[in-house]
Every structure is written in C-alpha cells, then in structure tokens.
Design an enzyme around this catalytic site. Structure first.
Site: not given
Length: 506
Positions: A262, A324, A380
């Site tokens: 990430e 995301k 994440c």
C-alpha cells in the site's frame, strides 16, 4: 441458573474485567485459542451471577479492547504526533465507547434469559454474542477486530468458515463455551456437554473437505521495502522509497506476479508517471504482472475539490485499477472535518483527504498462459470486512491484500491484521498474498495456514509458488446474510418462548 455460589458478589465485576483482559491472548501473536473460549465462558458465568448484566458486559469490553486494541495508542501518539496525554485520552474514549456493545449484550441476557433452561440459555448467549460481532462489522463504519472466530484458526472450529464465514466460527465457539458453562448445573448436564463437544466433532469432519481446486501455478514475489514511516512522506526522502522498490523489483523480474505494498510509491500516480512508465516497460519486457500500491488524484464533484484515492494499479500483464472502498476514519478521512481538521496532527495525516472508490469496480486481472485471472484486491483495513472481500471479484483466482502496518509500530497490531487475512483466505478457499511496507508480509494457503512470511522491519522479497484456484466455497456463493436472518429469528423465538413460560417453571 445457579453457579459458583461461593464467589462473593463484589468479585464478579472484577472477574468480568479479567475475562476481557485475557480474551485477546487467544489471538495472534499469542494464539492460545482455548483462552478466548474460556474468557467467553467466564463472562457467561458473570452474566448469571452478577447483579448487573450491563456492568459485567461493559467491564469485559474494557478489558478486551484495553488489552487487545492497545496498538491504537501507537497509531495516535507515535505516527499521529498526538501528545501522550491526548493520545491516552483518545484511546480511553475509544475503549469506553467500544465496551458499550458487550454491555448491551449483558443487558439482554439479564433481561430475557437469566432464568432460562440451561440449553436455551446457552443458545441465547451464543446467538447474542454472534449478533453483537455482526453489529461490529458495520456500526459507525465498523470495527470488526478481535472477533472470537479469529482465535479459532488452527482448531477444528475453523472448518465452519468456508460454509458461512467468520460469524459461523464465532457462533459454534460461543455455543461450545456457553454449553460447557451450563453443564456446571445438574439439570441437563449430559445434553449440555454433548452440545459443547458437538461443534468440535463436526469441525473435524468438515476439515476433510476441499471446497476449491487448484488450476494453474503462479510464482509470486512480494516486496517489503521497510521504509520508515517517519521518512516515507517527506519529499527529501522520496528517493529512498523509489530506490528501495527499484532494487527489490530488480531481484524479482522472473516472477509471474510482483506485488508492492500500500502506498509503496509516496507520490500520486500522476506525479509518478515517469517512474510507473519504467515499471510498465520492464514488466512487458519480462512478461511479468506488477501490482503497485499508489495514491491518485481524482475530482470529487460533490465537494468540488480534488482529493486522493488509495489505489492498487496493474502494470505489464496486470490490468486495471482498484480504489479502496472502505476508508479508515481519521486515517483516510476526518469525520466532522470542519471542526477537527488541523486540531492535532493525527487529524491531518498524509492520506486523510481521501475519497472512497466506487462500490462496484472492475477487478484487477493478470494474464497467465494466455488466460485472464481475476484478482480480488483489499487494501489495508478492508481485509477485515468479509463481505467486501467476497464482492471484490466474481470469480477470483487469487486474493491480494496490500497494507502499510507501520501505523501499528512494534505492537501486536500487525499480527492481528495477518490473522484476519488468514480467515479471508479460508472463507474464500483461495491463496492470499499479503504485501506490506514493513511486515508482516505473508503468503497464506486456502486452508488459512501461513505458507511463508517476512518478519517485521526486514527489507526483502518474499517468493512463493501458489495456485490459481477454481470453484466456490458455500460462503463465497451465499454469504452470511441468511445466517444473520436465521439467528435473529431463532433469538426472537427463544425470547418469545421464555416470556410465555411461567416463572415457576423456568
């Protein structure tokens, strides 16, 4: 129910707090599964014997989150630059708020089921416990951390995960604990012991089933740059990140798929266009697929401003961009922004101006032996949401999650995060590749077991041979909504039956 009558009334609140404090030791990195089940069992006893169901559940929650989520202090103080007193205060606010849910569980048990028959009581407790964990998945954007089912990885209970997901593992674990507690009573002792043992026996049988099959082979390389968080976003140290991942990729161009973590490149994709073009050219020259974590600038028409998206982008034989979808409050966006922005450094982190990606996105894909393989991406914290991972691709051959767990520091957080990823692999029956900035980078098998990993703060490339998986687990096909509906109906039926019975017969 009449249990442990020799214990003084004033001791029950202390036992509830103790149960919550030891509960996290069932999870990574400690991984003593029976500790968590025993802690839940002790809470169940407290809910029977203590005068206040809310107090017992609330104190359990204080212990659970005070110990199990202690890494939040590291995120706020060390990387959010909040003074120790303020960081401690914010953690206290978080922990005391999170403890309300198990407190409400205690209220419901006390109010509706305290004098239920042993088996009905055990079933009601397991249902309420599981439903309270389901609520944790979505209330206030969700904090589905330290769910009981995660502590059962490596035990027969994990075998329920491919059928109905983490919540089914939680349910059978809580049922086993509560039934064992009920067996302390003479009434229905044999039946309670049987109910406590049955999930373990069923789990052993389910362990033998392989829900998905391996198709093509895939050689992957995961780059862990271990770039210090304090330097990562400073412009004068940009070359550290670029040079680090250059050298790591240089050692991995023979892999079918290379994955960078990430925000591995601390620039927007627009600003890093030249660097990314180099990756594209090298990937095409070596017939490799590369997935890079990097933010990009997009226009937020609603707010009439430019904002960031936290993305994973494909290069070479990898195609697509994943943005995301589930952002972390305060880390990637600031609730009540007009009041809080600029108040302390924690509310102005580098990625705290982000915009969530669209709920429905075309999944990333890689070309392998002239065939297109879908990749289900989670960035994440998204890996903690089973429904989100399940919806990332309709027929994924591989699961990939990228993260920067440097925010956790040297705490138990990264190991808990890895444990959560293991459950997603088990639920989906897929290999899962997890690339992180500073650990724990790992490759996880479809049965949820860790194949290989890099320890924290190590700069290296993790290689592994994995399989492109075909087929669907029942959880992938049906999800867990049906389970929640069934549990709600069952709990309602139990409560109705309990209310209909004369107290003298209960």
């Amino acid at each position: 129910m009449v249990l442990l009558t020799s214990v003084k009334p004033f001791a029950w609140p202390a036992l509830a707090l103790l149960a919550g404090a030891v509960f996290p030791f069932g999870f990574a990195p400690f991984e003593v599964p029976l500790v968590s089940i025993a802690a839940v069992g002790l809470l169940a006893i407290c809910l029977v014997r203590a005068r206040s169901g809310f107090l017992s559940g609330y104190l359990f929650g204080l212990g659970k989150y005070g110990v199990g989520a202690s890494w939040i202090y590291v995120s706020i103080h060390v990387h959010g630059n909040a003074p120790p007193v303020l960081a401690g205060f914010l953690v206290v606010v978080f922990v005391t708020g999170m403890a309300i849910l198990p407190g409400l569980l205690g209220v419901l048990m006390h109010r509706y089921f305290r004098v239920a028959t042993p088996l009905a009581w055990a079933l009601a407790f397991a249902l309420l416990w599981t439903l309270h964990e389901w609520v944790l998945m979505w209330i206030l954007t969700g904090f589905p951390w330290l769910l009981l089912g995660y502590a059962q990885l490596g035990t027969p209970m994990e075998a329920f995960a491919p059928i109905a997901g983490i919540l089914s593992v939680t349910f059978v674990s809580a049922l086993s604990a509560a039934a064992l507690v009920s067996a302390l009573q003479p009434r229905a002792r044999t039946a309670c012991v049987a109910v406590a043992v049955l999930p373990w026996l069923v789990g052993v049988a389910l362990w033998q089933i392989e829900w998905t099959t391996r198709d093509a082979n895939l050689h992957i390389a995961l780059a862990q740059g271990s770039v210090p968080q304090a330097l990562k976003w400073q412009p004068e140290h940009l070359d550290l990140s670029l040079d680090t991942y250059d050298s790591l990729m240089d050692a991995a161009w023979d892999a079918d798929l290379i994955i960078l973590p990430e925000a591995a490149i601390p620039l927007t994709s627009q600003a890093a266009a030249e660097y990314l073009a180099t990756i594209e050219a090298r990937a095409m020259a070596t017939d490799s697929s590369v997935i890079v974590g990097i933010p990009r600038v997009v226009r937020d028409d609603d707010a009439e401003r430019w904002v960031l998206e936290n993305t994973a982008q494909g290069f070479g034989l990898a195609e697509g961009v994943y943005a995301k979808r589930h952002l972390v409050p305060f880390g990637e966006y600031v609730p009540l922004e007009s009041l809080l922005r600029g108040l302390i450094g924690f509310f102005d982190l580098p990625m705290s101006h982000s915009k969530p990606g669209a709920e429905t996105q075309v999944p990333l894909s890689i070309t392998l032996d002239d065939e297109l393989v879908e990749v289900a991406l989670a960035i994440c914290y998204e890996i903690a949401y089973p429904n989100l991972v399940s919806s990332a691709a309709s027929a994924p051959g591989l699961l990939v999650t990228i993260s920067n767990d440097a925010w956790f520091g040297k705490s138990i957080g990264p190991w808990q995060h890895l444990e959560i990823a293991r459950m997603r692999a088990l639920e989906q029956g897929r290999y899962l590749a997890r690339a992180t900035n500073n650990g724990v980078t790992a490759v996880i098998a479809p049965d949820g077991h860790i194949m290989s990993l890099l320890e924290t703060d190590v700069r290296d490339v993790l290689r592994a041979d994995v399989g492109v998986m075909r087929g669907e687990t029942p959880y992938k096909r049906f999800g867990h909504t049906w389970l929640i509906v069934l549990m709600c109906l069952s709990l309602g039926a139990l409560a109705w039956r309990q209310a209909a019975l004369p107290i003298a017969k209960q």
